[in-house]
Write a protein that holds these residues in place. Structure first.
Motif, PDB file in Angstrom:
ATOM      1  N   TYR A   1       4.152  12.491   5.831  1.00 17.10           N
ATOM      2  CA  TYR A   1       3.698  13.788   5.231  1.00 17.10           C
ATOM      3  C   TYR A   1       2.391  14.511   5.976  1.00 17.10           C
ATOM      4  O   TYR A   1       1.620  13.690   6.254  1.00 17.10           O
ATOM      5  CB  TYR A   1       3.348  13.825   3.742  1.00 17.10           C
ATOM      6  CG  TYR A   1       4.729  13.345   2.981  1.00 17.10           C
ATOM      7  CD1 TYR A   1       5.492  14.505   2.563  1.00 17.10           C
ATOM      8  CD2 TYR A   1       5.098  12.093   2.880  1.00 17.10           C
ATOM      9  CE1 TYR A   1       6.903  13.993   1.783  1.00 17.10           C
ATOM     10  CE2 TYR A   1       6.190  11.768   2.138  1.00 17.10           C
ATOM     11  CZ  TYR A   1       7.033  12.823   1.619  1.00 17.10           C
ATOM     12  OH  TYR A   1       8.302  12.419   1.070  1.00 17.10           O
ATOM     13  N   GLU A   2       2.178  15.877   6.045  1.00 17.40           N
ATOM     14  CA  GLU A   2       1.041  16.512   6.869  1.00 17.40           C
ATOM     15  C   GLU A   2       0.486  17.102   5.576  1.00 17.40           C
ATOM     16  O   GLU A   2       0.669  17.644   4.927  1.00 17.40           O
ATOM     17  CB  GLU A   2       1.547  17.257   7.718  1.00 17.40           C
ATOM     18  CG  GLU A   2       0.430  17.604   8.802  1.00 17.40           C
ATOM     19  CD  GLU A   2       1.065  18.123  10.026  1.00 17.40           C
ATOM     20  OE1 GLU A   2       0.406  19.509  10.269  1.00 17.40           O
ATOM     21  OE2 GLU A   2       2.081  17.727  10.807  1.00 17.40           O
TER      22      GLU A   2
ATOM     23  N   VAL B   1       2.182   3.242  12.922  1.00 18.25           N
ATOM     24  CA  VAL B   1       2.476   3.117  11.559  1.00 18.25           C
ATOM     25  C   VAL B   1       3.580   3.989  11.137  1.00 18.25           C
ATOM     26  O   VAL B   1       4.451   3.812  10.490  1.00 18.25           O
ATOM     27  CB  VAL B   1       1.203   3.032  10.898  1.00 18.25           C
ATOM     28  CG1 VAL B   1       1.708   3.030   9.354  1.00 18.25           C
ATOM     29  CG2 VAL B   1       0.619   1.937  11.194  1.00 18.25           C
ATOM     30  N   MET B   2       3.314   5.463  11.390  1.00 18.00           N
ATOM     31  CA  MET B   2       4.142   6.489  11.256  1.00 18.00           C
ATOM     32  C   MET B   2       5.693   6.152  11.860  1.00 18.00           C
ATOM     33  O   MET B   2       6.635   6.493  10.967  1.00 18.00           O
ATOM     34  CB  MET B   2       3.743   7.686  11.828  1.00 18.00           C
ATOM     35  CG  MET B   2       2.309   8.270  11.023  1.00 18.00           C
ATOM     36  SD  MET B   2       2.034  10.064  11.508  1.00 18.00           S
ATOM     37  CE  MET B   2       1.729  10.127  13.126  1.00 18.00           C
ATOM     38  N   LYS B   3       5.789   5.542  12.894  1.00 13.71           N
ATOM     39  CA  LYS B   3       7.122   5.300  13.269  1.00 13.71           C
ATOM     40  C   LYS B   3       7.886   4.277  12.492  1.00 13.71           C
ATOM     41  O   LYS B   3       8.713   4.370  12.191  1.00 13.71           O
ATOM     42  CB  LYS B   3       7.057   4.839  14.720  1.00 13.71           C
ATOM     43  CG  LYS B   3       8.356   4.650  15.551  1.00 13.71           C
ATOM     44  CD  LYS B   3       8.344   4.063  17.184  1.00 13.71           C
ATOM     45  CE  LYS B   3       9.486   3.926  17.531  1.00 13.71           C
ATOM     46  NZ  LYS B   3       9.530   3.350  18.891  1.00 13.71           N
TER      47      LYS B   3
ATOM     48  N   LEU C   1       0.886  -1.193   0.094  1.00 21.08           N
ATOM     49  CA  LEU C   1      -0.014  -0.098   0.050  1.00 21.08           C
ATOM     50  C   LEU C   1       0.966   1.221   0.032  1.00 21.08           C
ATOM     51  O   LEU C   1       1.593   1.520   1.016  1.00 21.08           O
ATOM     52  CB  LEU C   1      -0.805  -0.008   1.117  1.00 21.08           C
ATOM     53  CG  LEU C   1      -1.964   1.147   1.382  1.00 21.08           C
ATOM     54  CD1 LEU C   1      -2.832   1.171   0.081  1.00 21.08           C
ATOM     55  CD2 LEU C   1      -2.399   0.945   2.526  1.00 21.08           C
ATOM     56  N   ASN C   2       1.076   1.682  -1.078  1.00 24.70           N
ATOM     57  CA  ASN C   2       1.953   2.924  -1.249  1.00 24.70           C
ATOM     58  C   ASN C   2       1.727   4.264  -0.289  1.00 24.70           C
ATOM     59  O   ASN C   2       2.825   4.447   0.213  1.00 24.70           O
ATOM     60  CB  ASN C   2       2.140   3.414  -2.631  1.00 24.70           C
ATOM     61  CG  ASN C   2       2.382   2.345  -3.581  1.00 24.70           C
ATOM     62  OD1 ASN C   2       1.519   1.718  -4.370  1.00 24.70           O
ATOM     63  ND2 ASN C   2       3.746   1.980  -3.748  1.00 24.70           N
ATOM     64  N   VAL C   3       0.348   4.468  -0.299  1.00 29.14           N
ATOM     65  CA  VAL C   3       0.242   5.611   0.852  1.00 29.14           C
ATOM     66  C   VAL C   3      -0.876   5.451   1.356  1.00 29.14           C
ATOM     67  O   VAL C   3      -2.006   4.868   0.882  1.00 29.14           O
ATOM     68  CB  VAL C   3      -0.038   6.692  -0.115  1.00 29.14           C
ATOM     69  CG1 VAL C   3      -0.463   7.981   0.683  1.00 29.14           C
ATOM     70  CG2 VAL C   3       1.135   7.228  -1.085  1.00 29.14           C
TER      71      VAL C   3
ATOM     72  N   GLY D   1       3.577   2.252   2.602  1.00 28.10           N
ATOM     73  CA  GLY D   1       4.966   2.890   2.215  1.00 28.10           C
ATOM     74  C   GLY D   1       5.281   4.523   2.941  1.00 28.10           C
ATOM     75  O   GLY D   1       6.396   4.595   3.206  1.00 28.10           O
ATOM     76  N   GLU D   2       4.104   5.090   2.867  1.00 21.65           N
ATOM     77  CA  GLU D   2       3.851   6.480   3.254  1.00 21.65           C
ATOM     78  C   GLU D   2       2.789   6.695   3.929  1.00 21.65           C
ATOM     79  O   GLU D   2       1.659   6.025   3.711  1.00 21.65           O
ATOM     80  CB  GLU D   2       4.054   7.498   2.151  1.00 21.65           C
ATOM     81  CG  GLU D   2       5.207   7.386   1.353  1.00 21.65           C
ATOM     82  CD  GLU D   2       5.193   8.673   0.168  1.00 21.65           C
ATOM     83  OE1 GLU D   2       4.536   9.336  -0.164  1.00 21.65           O
ATOM     84  OE2 GLU D   2       6.221   8.631  -0.375  1.00 21.65           O
ATOM     85  N   VAL D   3       2.678   7.658   4.824  1.00 23.72           N
ATOM     86  CA  VAL D   3       1.413   8.085   5.573  1.00 23.72           C
ATOM     87  C   VAL D   3       1.307   9.720   5.431  1.00 23.72           C
ATOM     88  O   VAL D   3       2.200  10.407   5.705  1.00 23.72           O
ATOM     89  CB  VAL D   3       1.725   7.915   7.295  1.00 23.72           C
ATOM     90  CG1 VAL D   3       0.445   8.464   8.025  1.00 23.72           C
ATOM     91  CG2 VAL D   3       1.763   6.367   7.553  1.00 23.72           C
TER      92      VAL D   3
END
Length: 190
Positions: free
Chosen positions: A137-138, A127-129, A78-80, A104-106
């Protein structure tokens, strides 16, 4: 990551477009809350983006973790994962999803929820950790194309062959609600 087979299945046949140039959006029934899956063209391949999640057996929705495992198989991630706001019905199960398919990214709103949503928010933070600060990214409302905040700086960051605009949250809303009572903050986050 769980042991998954890469054989063809119904999730792949229904959700993945027949060609790699088609952008597809699938609104998934998760009971309460939201989950939207986007299949984004990226050159000759695809990227997968999930906006919000709710993995909660009591709400009667689909098993989102199993669906993503079936869809992505063993070779894709899941890329993002995008979280629009940190309420449980938009966030629950993200850790289990990451364990099943790897995120991959959050991308997230930067809002901090009240105590009622603390457990789901802890999942997001875990998950962010796991993905590392370089992949977090915000979301920040702007008129600029493909712009997110990264380490408190606006950066251009695309996803596949599509362009996007983040419309909300505006920075002043995030700043305004930080000190408000939880019940007021709950309404304003929406």
């Amino acid at each position: 990551m769980a042991n998954r087979e890469s054989a063809s299945n119904t999730a792949r046949e229904v959700i993945i477009p027949p060609d790699s140039q088609t952008f597809r959006t699938v609104f998934l029934y998760v009971g309460q809350g939201d989950a939207t899956l986007m299949v984004v063209p990226d050159g000759g391949s695809r990227r997968y983006v999930l906006i919000d999640s709710n993995v909660d057996e009591t709400t009667g929705g689909i098993d989102l973790t199993k669906l993503l495992g079936d869809l992505l198989g063993v070779e894709e991630i899941l890329n993002v994962f995008i979280n629009t706001h940190p309420h449980a019905d938009h966030l629950r199960g993200v850790k289990a999803i990451h364990e099943e398919v790897s995120v991959g990214e959050v991308w997230h709103s930067g809002h901090v929820p009240g105590k009622a949503h603390e457990d789901a928010y802890k999942e997001l933070k875990a998950v962010m950790k796991a993905v590392g600060p370089e992949n977090v990214y915000e979301l920040r409302g702007t008129r600029s194309v493909n712009t997110l905040d990264h380490a408190e700086k606006a950066v251009v960051h695309s996803i596949g062959d599509v362009s996007f605009n983040v419309l909300a949250p505006a920075q002043y809303v995030k700043d305004d609600i930080e000190g408000e009572k939880p019940e007021v903050r709950y309404q304003r986050i929406h």
